[in-house]
Every structure is written in structure tokens, then in C-alpha cells.
Design a protein around this motif. Sequence first.
Motif, PDB file in Angstrom:
ATOM      1  N   GLU A  30       3.089  -1.492  -4.123  1.00  0.00           N
ATOM      2  CA  GLU A  30       2.930  -1.542  -2.742  1.00  0.00           C
ATOM      3  C   GLU A  30       4.070  -0.910  -1.968  1.00  0.00           C
ATOM      4  O   GLU A  30       5.006  -0.868  -2.569  1.00  0.00           O
ATOM      5  N   MET A  31       3.653  -0.437  -0.855  1.00  0.00           N
ATOM      6  CA  MET A  31       4.299   0.520   0.215  1.00  0.00           C
ATOM      7  C   MET A  31       5.561  -0.725   0.326  1.00  0.00           C
ATOM      8  O   MET A  31       5.308  -1.901   0.841  1.00  0.00           O
TER       9      MET A  31
ATOM     10  N   ASP B  80       6.336   1.059   7.629  1.00  0.00           N
ATOM     11  CA  ASP B  80       6.557   2.168   8.514  1.00  0.00           C
ATOM     12  C   ASP B  80       7.428   3.166   8.348  1.00  0.00           C
ATOM     13  O   ASP B  80       8.034   3.907   9.156  1.00  0.00           O
ATOM     14  N   SER B  81       8.066   3.271   6.978  1.00  0.00           N
ATOM     15  CA  SER B  81       9.095   4.227   6.776  1.00  0.00           C
ATOM     16  C   SER B  81       9.135   4.589   5.192  1.00  0.00           C
ATOM     17  O   SER B  81       8.706   3.648   4.416  1.00  0.00           O
ATOM     18  N   ILE B  82       9.629   5.618   4.808  1.00  0.00           N
ATOM     19  CA  ILE B  82       9.831   6.096   3.376  1.00  0.00           C
ATOM     20  C   ILE B  82      11.029   5.701   3.007  1.00  0.00           C
ATOM     21  O   ILE B  82      12.230   6.296   3.610  1.00  0.00           O
ATOM     22  N   PRO B  83      11.212   5.140   1.742  1.00  0.00           N
ATOM     23  CA  PRO B  83      12.794   4.760   1.272  1.00  0.00           C
ATOM     24  C   PRO B  83      13.466   6.046   0.942  1.00  0.00           C
ATOM     25  O   PRO B  83      12.760   7.076   0.391  1.00  0.00           O
ATOM     26  N   ALA B  84      14.704   6.144   1.245  1.00  0.00           N
ATOM     27  CA  ALA B  84      15.469   7.419   1.107  1.00  0.00           C
ATOM     28  C   ALA B  84      15.717   7.513  -0.613  1.00  0.00           C
ATOM     29  O   ALA B  84      15.711   8.739  -0.941  1.00  0.00           O
TER      30      ALA B  84
ATOM     31  N   MET C 248       3.573   9.194  -4.589  1.00  0.00           N
ATOM     32  CA  MET C 248       2.700   9.514  -3.575  1.00  0.00           C
ATOM     33  C   MET C 248       2.244   8.533  -2.884  1.00  0.00           C
ATOM     34  O   MET C 248       1.709   7.613  -3.357  1.00  0.00           O
ATOM     35  N   VAL C 249       2.384   8.847  -1.597  1.00  0.00           N
ATOM     36  CA  VAL C 249       1.772   7.829  -0.673  1.00  0.00           C
ATOM     37  C   VAL C 249       0.766   8.478   0.436  1.00  0.00           C
ATOM     38  O   VAL C 249       0.836   9.594   0.859  1.00  0.00           O
ATOM     39  N   GLY C 250      -0.302   7.633   0.658  1.00  0.00           N
ATOM     40  CA  GLY C 250      -1.221   8.287   1.552  1.00  0.00           C
ATOM     41  C   GLY C 250      -0.626   7.860   3.016  1.00  0.00           C
ATOM     42  O   GLY C 250      -0.169   7.004   3.303  1.00  0.00           O
ATOM     43  N   TYR C 251      -1.149   8.717   3.970  1.00  0.00           N
ATOM     44  CA  TYR C 251      -1.133   8.892   5.352  1.00  0.00           C
ATOM     45  C   TYR C 251      -2.472   8.863   5.985  1.00  0.00           C
ATOM     46  O   TYR C 251      -3.149   9.814   5.884  1.00  0.00           O
ATOM     47  N   ASN C 252      -2.644   8.217   7.097  1.00  0.00           N
ATOM     48  CA  ASN C 252      -3.974   8.263   7.704  1.00  0.00           C
ATOM     49  C   ASN C 252      -3.570   8.768   9.227  1.00  0.00           C
ATOM     50  O   ASN C 252      -2.917   7.987   9.897  1.00  0.00           O
TER      51      ASN C 252
ATOM     52  N   ASP D  85      -0.681   1.176  -0.580  1.00  0.00           N
ATOM     53  CA  ASP D  85      -0.281   1.401  -2.052  1.00  0.00           C
ATOM     54  C   ASP D  85       0.124   2.630  -2.380  1.00  0.00           C
ATOM     55  O   ASP D  85      -0.339   3.636  -1.672  1.00  0.00           O
ATOM     56  N   ILE D  86       1.019   2.821  -3.364  1.00  0.00           N
ATOM     57  CA  ILE D  86       1.619   4.058  -3.718  1.00  0.00           C
ATOM     58  C   ILE D  86       1.420   4.429  -5.153  1.00  0.00           C
ATOM     59  O   ILE D  86       1.087   3.372  -5.899  1.00  0.00           O
TER      60      ILE D  86
END
Length: 98
Positions: A38-39, A43-47, A78-82, A91-92
Motif C-alpha cells: 500500500e502507498m 499524497d506524497s512519495i517517500p524520500a 512503481m506507483v501509478g498516478y491518475n 498500491d505500489i
Amino acid sequence: MLVRLGTCLALVTLLLALGCAKIEHRPEPTEGDIAVMEMPSPDSIPAEWGDLIAVSNSADFAHLFQLWFQDEAGTVRMVGYNLRTNEFQPDIRAFPRD
């Protein structure tokens, strides 16, 4: 009277046949050995995921993008973005490197 009933039934059958459309069959997704997580934040990508190394998408789903990150250990995520909803997918996928 019987002719009218037959004509009506033929017309109804024709309308039903024209109103039906074949539904495209898509195979059910299966999960293999690739980790699905799970993401951590909606709303953010971990550094810790490291640098963005690629962005990809499909002509079939032009509004969906896959963002690819690689951390210092070599793990690729890989994470999807709509683009339509301006949201990351929940999910990633993680691809560890040996």
C-alpha cells in the motif's frame, strides 16, 4: 391479429439484438512474486524511495502514468498516478535487486 403479434415479436427481437453489445473479456489479474504494498501516504512519495528514474504510460490509458523510483540499495518501486483525478494509486509494486 396473429400477423401483428408476429410482426411485433420480430420487431422486439430485432431491437434487442441491436441493443446488445459484446463485452470485452479481460483476464482476471493474478498476483505473482512481485511485492504489492500500500502507498504509505496518499499524497506524497517517500524520500527513501530515491530518485525518479522513469515515467511510462499506455496508449490505452493515456491518463494513467507509472512513476518508477530507485533507492540506494537498488530496489525499484512503481506507483501509478491518475492525471484525471490527480491521485496516486493506492498500491505500489516493489522490485528488489540482489
